[in-house]
Design an enzyme around this catalytic site. Structure first.
Site, PDB file in Angstrom:
ATOM      1  CE1 TYR A 178      -4.027  -1.987   0.226  1.00  0.00           C
ATOM      2  CE2 TYR A 178      -2.599  -3.407   1.528  1.00  0.00           C
ATOM      3  CZ  TYR A 178      -3.756  -3.211   0.797  1.00  0.00           C
ATOM      4  OH  TYR A 178      -4.632  -4.247   0.625  1.00  0.00           O
ATOM      5  CB  SER A 179       0.930   4.271  -2.154  1.00  0.00           C
ATOM      6  OG  SER A 179       0.991   3.538  -3.340  1.00  0.00           O
ATOM      7  CB  CYS A 360       0.302   6.803  -8.368  1.00  0.00           C
ATOM      8  SG  CYS A 360       0.325   5.514  -7.104  1.00  0.00           S
ATOM      9  CD  GLU A 400       4.625   2.449  -6.333  1.00  0.00           C
ATOM     10  OE1 GLU A 400       5.797   2.013  -6.303  1.00  0.00           O
ATOM     11  OE2 GLU A 400       4.087   3.046  -5.393  1.00  0.00           O
ATOM     12  CE1 TYR A 402      -3.500   0.523  -6.536  1.00  0.00           C
ATOM     13  CE2 TYR A 402      -1.385   1.656  -6.549  1.00  0.00           C
ATOM     14  CZ  TYR A 402      -2.739   1.627  -6.245  1.00  0.00           C
ATOM     15  OH  TYR A 402      -3.302   2.725  -5.652  1.00  0.00           O
TER      16      TYR A 402
HETATM   17  P1  FAD Z   1      -6.976 -10.200  -2.727  1.00  0.00           P
HETATM   18  O1  FAD Z   1      -7.482 -11.091  -1.664  1.00  0.00           O
HETATM   19  O2  FAD Z   1      -5.519 -10.241  -3.050  1.00  0.00           O
HETATM   20  O3  FAD Z   1      -7.829 -10.416  -4.043  1.00  0.00           O
HETATM   21  C1  FAD Z   1      -7.512  -9.704  -5.228  1.00  0.00           C
HETATM   22  C2  FAD Z   1      -8.792  -9.544  -6.051  1.00  0.00           C
HETATM   23  O4  FAD Z   1      -9.228 -10.838  -6.444  1.00  0.00           O
HETATM   24  C3  FAD Z   1      -9.934  -8.907  -5.272  1.00  0.00           C
HETATM   25  O5  FAD Z   1     -10.564  -7.945  -6.099  1.00  0.00           O
HETATM   26  C4  FAD Z   1     -10.861 -10.082  -4.967  1.00  0.00           C
HETATM   27  O6  FAD Z   1     -12.219  -9.666  -4.881  1.00  0.00           O
HETATM   28  C5  FAD Z   1     -10.614 -10.987  -6.151  1.00  0.00           C
HETATM   29  N1  FAD Z   1     -10.878 -12.417  -5.859  1.00  0.00           N
HETATM   30  C6  FAD Z   1     -10.717 -13.085  -4.702  1.00  0.00           C
HETATM   31  N2  FAD Z   1     -11.046 -14.385  -4.834  1.00  0.00           N
HETATM   32  C7  FAD Z   1     -11.412 -14.553  -6.129  1.00  0.00           C
HETATM   33  C8  FAD Z   1     -11.858 -15.655  -6.904  1.00  0.00           C
HETATM   34  N3  FAD Z   1     -11.984 -16.867  -6.366  1.00  0.00           N
HETATM   35  N4  FAD Z   1     -12.134 -15.438  -8.199  1.00  0.00           N
HETATM   36  C9  FAD Z   1     -11.993 -14.221  -8.761  1.00  0.00           C
HETATM   37  N5  FAD Z   1     -11.596 -13.127  -8.085  1.00  0.00           N
HETATM   38  C10 FAD Z   1     -11.303 -13.285  -6.790  1.00  0.00           C
HETATM   39  N6  FAD Z   1      -4.371  -0.617  -3.003  1.00  0.00           N
HETATM   40  C11 FAD Z   1      -5.032   0.361  -2.359  1.00  0.00           C
HETATM   41  O7  FAD Z   1      -6.234   0.236  -2.071  1.00  0.00           O
HETATM   42  N7  FAD Z   1      -4.375   1.527  -2.010  1.00  0.00           N
HETATM   43  C12 FAD Z   1      -3.063   1.743  -2.291  1.00  0.00           C
HETATM   44  O8  FAD Z   1      -2.511   2.801  -1.963  1.00  0.00           O
HETATM   45  C13 FAD Z   1      -2.358   0.685  -2.948  1.00  0.00           C
HETATM   46  N8  FAD Z   1      -1.046   0.842  -3.245  1.00  0.00           N
HETATM   47  C14 FAD Z   1      -0.385  -0.167  -3.897  1.00  0.00           C
HETATM   48  C15 FAD Z   1       0.962   0.031  -4.213  1.00  0.00           C
HETATM   49  C16 FAD Z   1       1.649  -0.948  -4.882  1.00  0.00           C
HETATM   50  C17 FAD Z   1       3.115  -0.722  -5.227  1.00  0.00           C
HETATM   51  C18 FAD Z   1       0.989  -2.145  -5.259  1.00  0.00           C
HETATM   52  C19 FAD Z   1       1.721  -3.226  -5.994  1.00  0.00           C
HETATM   53  C20 FAD Z   1      -0.328  -2.344  -4.938  1.00  0.00           C
HETATM   54  C21 FAD Z   1      -1.058  -1.356  -4.255  1.00  0.00           C
HETATM   55  N9  FAD Z   1      -2.403  -1.526  -3.915  1.00  0.00           N
HETATM   56  C22 FAD Z   1      -3.063  -0.506  -3.277  1.00  0.00           C
HETATM   57  C23 FAD Z   1      -3.126  -2.789  -4.184  1.00  0.00           C
HETATM   58  C24 FAD Z   1      -3.047  -3.696  -2.945  1.00  0.00           C
HETATM   59  O9  FAD Z   1      -1.712  -4.152  -2.773  1.00  0.00           O
HETATM   60  C25 FAD Z   1      -3.917  -4.961  -3.044  1.00  0.00           C
HETATM   61  O10 FAD Z   1      -3.602  -5.612  -4.239  1.00  0.00           O
HETATM   62  C26 FAD Z   1      -5.405  -4.680  -3.016  1.00  0.00           C
HETATM   63  O11 FAD Z   1      -5.770  -4.036  -1.799  1.00  0.00           O
HETATM   64  C27 FAD Z   1      -6.193  -6.011  -3.098  1.00  0.00           C
HETATM   65  O12 FAD Z   1      -5.741  -6.856  -2.101  1.00  0.00           O
HETATM   66  P2  FAD Z   1      -6.753  -7.778  -1.278  1.00  0.00           P
HETATM   67  O13 FAD Z   1      -5.944  -8.616  -0.348  1.00  0.00           O
HETATM   68  O14 FAD Z   1      -7.852  -6.975  -0.695  1.00  0.00           O
HETATM   69  O15 FAD Z   1      -7.390  -8.681  -2.402  1.00  0.00           O
END
Ligand code: FAD
Length: 402
Positions: A178-179, A360, A400, A402
């Site tokens: 998360y940024s 971003c 950046e 994602y």
């Molecule tokens: P996950 O559990 O990883 O799931 C990912 C997606 O898959 C979700 O949409 C979920 O609904 C879906 N999913 C789950 N199960 C299934 C299934 N069986 N079939 C299909 N789809 C499914 N995010 C922010 O909100 N704010 C930020 O500032 C931010 N900064 C970032 C900076 C960087 C450098 C990077 C790489 C990423 C950033 N992100 C940011 C994204 C963040 O890291 C996460 O990827 C995001 O919050 C989703 O993670 P999660 O664990 O909630 O979802």
């Protein structure tokens, strides 16, 4: 638990204006975190509670989804008088801190507050989350934290945090990045907190169109549902691409954000316009923010930015693309690339003069932006490929997504 969340914070004084960009229905503000006195100052060492005055409340879409508790430090706005910060030694390091905590040995931090940032007509939910790291996980503006979501196992009425990856039993959950949306001094101005801007990831079944909670995002929901006092496993800080280049305090910075992509830019702008760090960074250049969101209710930190416009009209520009409310010149939805096109002559001139440009947000933003920049370059008789490689070579191009 909340009563202890800020117990370790050193007293800080700062002028304050309430920030309507942080939506607070049923708001309670910790008085042990702040105290208004007659000069409209606050300090963090008082021990009472009080409601925050004059906050523009918008109704939350799902009022029962989480508890909306807020501490006053996250509602700071800029005023002409900059906010003092400490410890100023955080400005002394020559290199940014990197990977102080790794997935195998994360830092256990504490949630200070979780606030919904968007109004009731915004599609989805985005939260501003303040985390107390006690000064142990320092970072620079533009870096990210990793969060390891716990796995909650419910035995009867007890909740156990196993920290196990459901897909890989025996392993911890994967780190999500998360940024960081605050400066190195945090929203508390004492170097002990970091703020994240997190969008709750939900899953809609493509066939039924209905939300399927079993597939909701693990970490974003953990963060948006967390309560003050909850523990959180952090890694990092990481990332060098989005560090704010400070070698020239009079430089131009063009920032293109979609949604939560605003996070690093909020940090930059607080450093430029809100905090008194003038002994190490006295910003006198131009900062131009393009923010793309769905509609007015989805705007993030809008009041903070409007305040910079009011107080620093020569140093700050702010353009919004509201895809569901505004039309572009062809009658289609207004995206950030349409705004870029509108100002392309100025943007290209600024880039030629050495401006930094940052992007971003979601990955999907880049193809449309690249197409627009290429088209504009061609209309100007320039080769976009050559221009882009020059921008990269000059370290003016920062992405950046994602
Ligand atoms: P996950 O559990 O990883 O799931 C990912 C997606 O898959 C979700 O949409 C979920 O609904 C879906 N999913 C789950 N199960 C299934 C299934 N069986 N079939 C299909 N789809 C499914 N995010 C922010 O909100 N704010 C930020 O500032 C931010 N900064 C970032 C900076 C960087 C450098 C990077 C790489 C990423 C950033 N992100 C940011 C994204 C963040 O890291 C996460 O990827 C995001 O919050 C989703 O993670 P999660 O664990 O909630 O979802």
């Amino acid at each position: 638990m909340m009563a202890h969340a800020l117990g370790s914070m050193a007293p800080v004084s700062a002028s304050i204006m309430p920030d309507a960009s942080l939506r607070k229905t049923g708001l309670k503000v910790k008085r042990d975190a702040m105290e208004f006195n007659v000069q409209n100052r606050l300090s963090f060492d008082n021990k009472l509670w009080m409601p925050l005055p004059s906050v523009n409340l918008k109704r939350r879409q799902t009022p029962t989804q989480y508890q909306c508790k807020v501490v006053a430090m996250s509602v700071q706005q800029t005023a002409k008088n900059k906010v003092p910060v400490q410890p100023l030694e955080l400005d002394n390091a020559k290199e940014p801190p990197l990977n102080l905590y790794k997935p195998k040995e994360p830092y256990t931090a504490t949630i200070v507050s979780v606030e919904r940032l968007v109004g009731s007509n915004a599609p989805g939910e985005t939260c501003h989350i303040v985390i107390d790291h006690g000064g142990n996980v320092p970072y620079w503006e533009g870096q990210s934290y990793g969060v390891i979501p716990p796995v909650r196992v419910i035995f009867g009425t007890e909740i156990h945090e196993t920290g196990e990856n459901p897909k890989k039993p025996g392993n911890p959950n994967n780190v999500r990045l998360y940024s960081i949306a605050s400066t190195r001094y945090g929203d508390s101005f004492d170097g002990k907190t970091a703020s994240l801007c997190v969008r709750r990831a939900v899953y809609y079944d493509p066939e039924t169109g209905k939300e399927d909670p079993s597939k909701k995002g693990v970490c974003s929901n953990f963060l948006c549902d967390s309560k003050p006092g909850d523990k959180i496993q952090l890694t990092g800080p990481s990332g060098k691409i989005m560090l704010l280049p400070e070698d020239n305090p009079n430089a131009t910075h063009i920032m293109i954000a979609t949604g939560t992509g605003i996070a690093p830019f909020r940090g930059y702008l607080r450093r430029m316009f809100m905090e008194d760090v003038t002994s190490s960074y006295k910003f006198g250049g131009l900062s131009w923010l393009f923010l793309g969101v769905a509609n007015t209710d989805s705007l993030l930190y809008d009041d903070e930015f409007n305040n910079y416009l009011k107080n620093y009209p020569d140093n700050f520009r702010y353009d919004k693309a509201l895809s569901r409310e505004q039309k572009n010149k062809s009658g289609g939805k207004m995206y950030v690339q349409d705004k870029i096109e509108e100002y392309s002559d100025e943007i290209f001139k600024l880039l030629d003069e050495g401006a930094h440009i940052y992007f971003c947000g979601l990955k999907g933003m880049m193809p449309g932006i690249q197409d627009t920049l290429k088209r504009v370059a061609e209309q100007r008789g320039e080769s976009w490929d050559a221009k882009l490689s020059q921008l990269k070579k000059n370290k003016q191009w920062h992405v950046e997504v994602y």
